[in-house]
Design an enzyme around this catalytic site. Structure first.
Site, PDB file in Angstrom:
ATOM      1  N   ASP A 238      31.312  48.271 -17.712  1.00  0.00           N
ATOM      2  CA  ASP A 238      32.262  48.185 -16.608  1.00  0.00           C
ATOM      3  C   ASP A 238      32.615  49.623 -16.242  1.00  0.00           C
ATOM      4  OD1 ASP A 238      34.304  47.163 -14.872  1.00  0.00           O
ATOM      5  OD2 ASP A 238      35.763  47.641 -16.433  1.00  0.00           O
TER       6      ASP A 238
ATOM      7  N   ASP B 169      35.968  50.789 -14.165  1.00  0.00           N
ATOM      8  CA  ASP B 169      37.395  51.106 -14.170  1.00  0.00           C
ATOM      9  C   ASP B 169      38.030  50.778 -15.518  1.00  0.00           C
ATOM     10  OD1 ASP B 169      37.510  51.930 -11.409  1.00  0.00           O
ATOM     11  OD2 ASP B 169      37.228  49.816 -10.899  1.00  0.00           O
TER      12      ASP B 169
END
Length: 550
Positions: A78, A80
């Site tokens: 991922d 963020d």
């Protein structure tokens, strides 16, 4: 589950070491890319602690179940709060201020809210918001409420038990009546909700008419969504990434080592391409000669596939019918594909996507679902994928429960907690032994009293038992005093530690992974759905290392 404590180095096999709890580190193989005197990067691999550097306790990996990295063919991330660790004092404050602005100017809240300030250290992950009652809860793994605050006012034990402990049917503490604070993005809105609860209680009639606690939470969520939709937050970050995101020079070496091991790498993020490109450029340190950030596409060389606008957690469902589009990086244009396969565009007879000057080994997409990703990576078994994320529901639970991916959860809050626990390890061991001694004596007293009450003895036997009971009660009192003294010493030791470490156990909510002697609900979720968890301040700092050929 893998829990990140700084993203410790690894050899080809992670396992649980019973003699050292769940901490891996001293025996982990370590590999770094370093620049030599000529500025040329070279791969240095140390297979033992004697030949390498010592991994700080706060940057190690904690493992729930064994995982042979030899079987992992693809490692995904991922972006963020996983690769990009945002600074709470700037980024969360920005989100807070933007939300306040929307509440006042778009949703009719009093202008005096604009004078409010945000404390980025007050809220922690793992809390639950009771929308109807305006309460903030911390629960143990059995969903018993251990701490409860109404706004910023702590509920008494009687109020807490009366509200959450006197029902015949156990509350699930789930949506729609409750909201889970399970991501660092949620801390600002949770803090604002607590402020609004106090404001409503102390200023009746000042909030919009008909706005009860639940409605206020709905308004906060609507304001947060407005900030994201109009690009308020991301535009500010794009202007000055360094102000809002922690720099991390270890990310590129990690990517290079993963690529050198022969494994596929991919990025799956809910952010769209324009913002993703800005953040990844910053993280991969594409700087111009004058020190300014040079926005290019060099970072794509570290990935096989990048999926933006993924709409996780829905992305992890194969039955999700979301269309997948290929992104032309230079223009941001979306190109139609046949489930990821290039297809002729309207007005063109060629099925080839020409991306001038770009590394064509990485393809960028928007939307789609996990079936598209498996096809693009040629993954035959979901157990061959290790995915690294920060959101227990958006990244970990779905990918683990639905797909069977191997999962790693990034928990930066643990770095300082683990350090403190390590500093106090001898005192904590002493406390456990004293508590066990006290419990053993109390158990003997209980059995002796039971026998005296319900069994028949001769007078001389009874007198001996009464005498023994008095001695045991004296031992119990001594054990209690010793335990209390050890607790005081432990507290004093904490006071003597450096101030930055001393405050690691939150003054309101305590340890992240504990509520008293029980695991917290957050810890229970981690152990249920993730293989490893790294704690650590900046994202993936001492980096996951996979040695090729092992």
């Amino acid at each position: 589950m893998l829990i990140y404590s700084g993203f410790n180095q690894s050899n080809s096999h992670y396992s649980k070491d019973d003699s050292a709890g769940t901490i891996l580190g001293d025996k982990a193989s370590q590999s770094h890319l370093m620049a030599n005197s000529n500025g040329v990067e070279g791969l240095h691999v140390w297979s033992s602690p004697e030949g390498g550097c010592k991994i700080d306790i706060g940057k190690q990996i904690f493992c729930n179940r064994s995982l042979n990295m030899k079987n992992i063919l693809a490692v995904g991330f991922d972006m963020d709060y996983t690769l990009a660790q945002y600074k709470p004092e700037t980024f969360e404050s920005l989100a807070y201020e933007g939300t306040i602005t929307k509440l006042v100017y778009d949703l009719g809240y009093p202008p005096e809210l604009l004078e409010w300030t945000f404390d980025p250290k007050y809220m922690v992950r793992g809390l639950v918001l009771d929308k109807k009652r305006g309460n903030i809860l911390k629960m143990d793994r059995h969903k018993y409420v251990k701490l409860a605050y109404h706004g910023f006012r702590e509920l008494s034990k009687e109020d807490k038990v009366g509200t959450y402990g006197n029902t015949l049917i156990r509350d699930s503490f789930d949506e729609p009546d409750y909201a889970l604070i399970d991501t660092l993005f949620s801390l600002a809105e949770a803090y604002l909700f607590a402020q609004l609860v106090d404001y409503k209680d102390n200023n009746p009639g000042k909030v919009p008419e008909g706005a009860d606690y639940s409605h206020m939470y709905k308004d906060v969520r609507a304001a947060v969504d407005l900030c994201h939709r109009d690009g308020t937050l991301k535009q500010m970050v794009a202007k000055d990434p360094k102000r809002y995101i922690n720099e991390d020079t270890s990310i590129v070496p990690m990517f290079k080592m993963l690529r050198a091991s022969g494994r596929s790498t991919f990025l799956v993020t809910n952010s769209l391409w324009d913002y993703t490109n800005i953040v990844m450029n910053f993280l991969c340190a594409s700087h111009a000669l004058d020190g300014s950030l040079s926005c290019n596409f060099d970072w794509l060389q570290y990935f096989d596939v990048v999926v933006t606008g993924s709409a996780k957690p829905g992305f992890f469902h194969e039955e999700n019918r979301a269309n997948i589009f290929e992104v032309e990086p230079e223009s941001g244009m979306l190109l139609n594909t046949d489930n990821g396969t290039p297809m002729p565009q309207v007005g063109s007879t060629s099925s080839e996507v020409l991306l001038k000057g770009l590394n064509k080994s990485c393809r960028v997409f928007q939307g789609g679902n996990v079936a598209h990703l498996h096809k693009l990576l040629s993954i035959e078994s979901s157990s061959q994928v290790l995915y690294v994320g920060d959101h227990i529901y958006g990244d970990i639970l779905r990918s683990k429960k639905v797909l069977g991916w191997r999962t790693m959860l990034v928990v930066p809050e643990l770095e300082r907690e683990v350090k403190l626990l390590w500093e106090l390890r001898d005192l904590r061991k002493q406390l456990r032994l004293l508590r066990n001694e006290r419990d053993l004596v109390e158990d003997q007293i209980h059995h002796l009293k039971w026998s005296l009450k319900f069994e028949s003895f001769r007078d001389d036997e009874k007198q001996k038992m009464i005498s023994a009971l008095g001695e045991l009660e004296s031992q119990r009192d001594q054990a209690r005093l010793a335990h209390q003294q050890a607790q005081r010493e432990c507290h004093q030791k904490v006071e003597e530690l450096p101030f930055s470490i001393r405050l690691i156990f939150h003054k309101i909510w305590g340890q992240l992974m504990k509520t008293g002697y029980q695991n917290s609900r957050f810890a229970h979720q981690l152990t249920g759905y993730s293989h490893f968890a790294p704690s650590g301040g900046k994202a993936l700092r001492d980096r996951l290392v996979i040695q090729s050929g092992q």
